[in-house]
Scaffold this active site. Sequence first.
Site, short mmCIF file in Angstrom:
data_model
loop_
_atom_site.label_atom_id
_atom_site.label_comp_id
_atom_site.label_asym_id
_atom_site.label_seq_id
_atom_site.Cartn_x
_atom_site.Cartn_y
_atom_site.Cartn_z
N ASP A 35 -27.65 -26.32 -56.42
CA ASP A 35 -26.56 -27.20 -56.85
C ASP A 35 -25.27 -26.39 -56.91
O ASP A 35 -25.24 -25.26 -57.39
CB ASP A 35 -26.89 -27.81 -58.22
CG ASP A 35 -26.00 -29.00 -58.53
OD1 ASP A 35 -26.53 -30.13 -58.59
OD2 ASP A 35 -24.78 -28.80 -58.72
N HIS A 105 -32.13 -37.67 -54.83
CA HIS A 105 -32.30 -36.22 -55.01
C HIS A 105 -32.93 -35.94 -56.36
O HIS A 105 -32.58 -36.56 -57.36
CB HIS A 105 -30.97 -35.48 -54.90
CG HIS A 105 -29.87 -36.02 -55.76
ND1 HIS A 105 -29.15 -37.14 -55.43
CD2 HIS A 105 -29.38 -35.60 -56.95
CE1 HIS A 105 -28.26 -37.38 -56.37
NE2 HIS A 105 -28.38 -36.47 -57.32
P1 5GP Z 1 -25.98 -36.54 -59.37
O1 5GP Z 1 -24.75 -36.41 -60.23
O2 5GP Z 1 -25.78 -37.58 -58.28
O3 5GP Z 1 -27.27 -36.72 -60.11
O4 5GP Z 1 -26.17 -35.14 -58.65
C1 5GP Z 1 -25.35 -34.72 -57.61
C2 5GP Z 1 -25.32 -33.23 -57.69
O5 5GP Z 1 -24.81 -32.74 -56.45
C3 5GP Z 1 -24.41 -32.68 -58.78
O6 5GP Z 1 -25.18 -31.90 -59.69
C4 5GP Z 1 -23.37 -31.85 -58.03
O7 5GP Z 1 -23.04 -30.65 -58.69
C5 5GP Z 1 -24.04 -31.60 -56.70
N1 5GP Z 1 -23.14 -31.47 -55.59
C6 5GP Z 1 -22.05 -32.24 -55.32
N2 5GP Z 1 -21.46 -31.85 -54.18
C7 5GP Z 1 -22.21 -30.80 -53.71
C8 5GP Z 1 -22.09 -29.96 -52.55
O8 5GP Z 1 -21.21 -30.11 -51.70
N3 5GP Z 1 -23.02 -28.99 -52.41
C9 5GP Z 1 -24.02 -28.79 -53.32
N4 5GP Z 1 -24.86 -27.79 -53.08
N5 5GP Z 1 -24.16 -29.57 -54.42
C10 5GP Z 1 -23.26 -30.56 -54.60
#
Ligand code: 5GP
Length: 119
Positions: A35, A105
């Site tokens: 992440d 994810h």
């Molecule tokens: P959500 O908030 O949808 O549960 O999780 C999305 C996750 O993707 C977040 O924890 C965020 O930090 C991560 N994330 C967002 N953009 C990117 C990126 O470009 N690369 C990586 N490796 N992680 C990302």
Amino acid sequence: MAGEPQADCLFCKIVAGEVPATVVRETETTVAFRDINPQAPSHVLVIPKAHYADAADLAAGAPQLAADVLREAGQIAADEKVVESGYRVVFNTGAGAGQTVFHAHAHVLGGRGLQWPPG
Ligand code: 5GP
Ligand code: ZN
């Protein structure tokens, strides 16, 4: 169509190699990468290569693929050496629960004490 790549999806772009990521494991059907904004010493995302908006859509549309993601989450925990100390597998589902990327994810979080219930 379910499972097809979406042009505007960040994680589809990571699968395609169009956006860089620190990939720690890859299988025929899944990718795991760190992440970008880690919330624990070990914070890895496991995604299906195919596009499904969230975990429920994934499980309904491709149950074997959902199982692949869960198995990989366990493998990541082993690779990160957090099985003994404990780890958490989280699928934020819906904007109100913090989902910001609408490609299913699993967050695999470990390496520190994890409070229950989460915020
Ligand atoms: P959500 O908030 O949808 O549960 O999780 C999305 C996750 O993707 C977040 O924890 C965020 O930090 C991560 N994330 C967002 N953009 C990117 C990126 O470009 N690369 C990586 N490796 N992680 C990302
Ligand atoms: Zn996608």
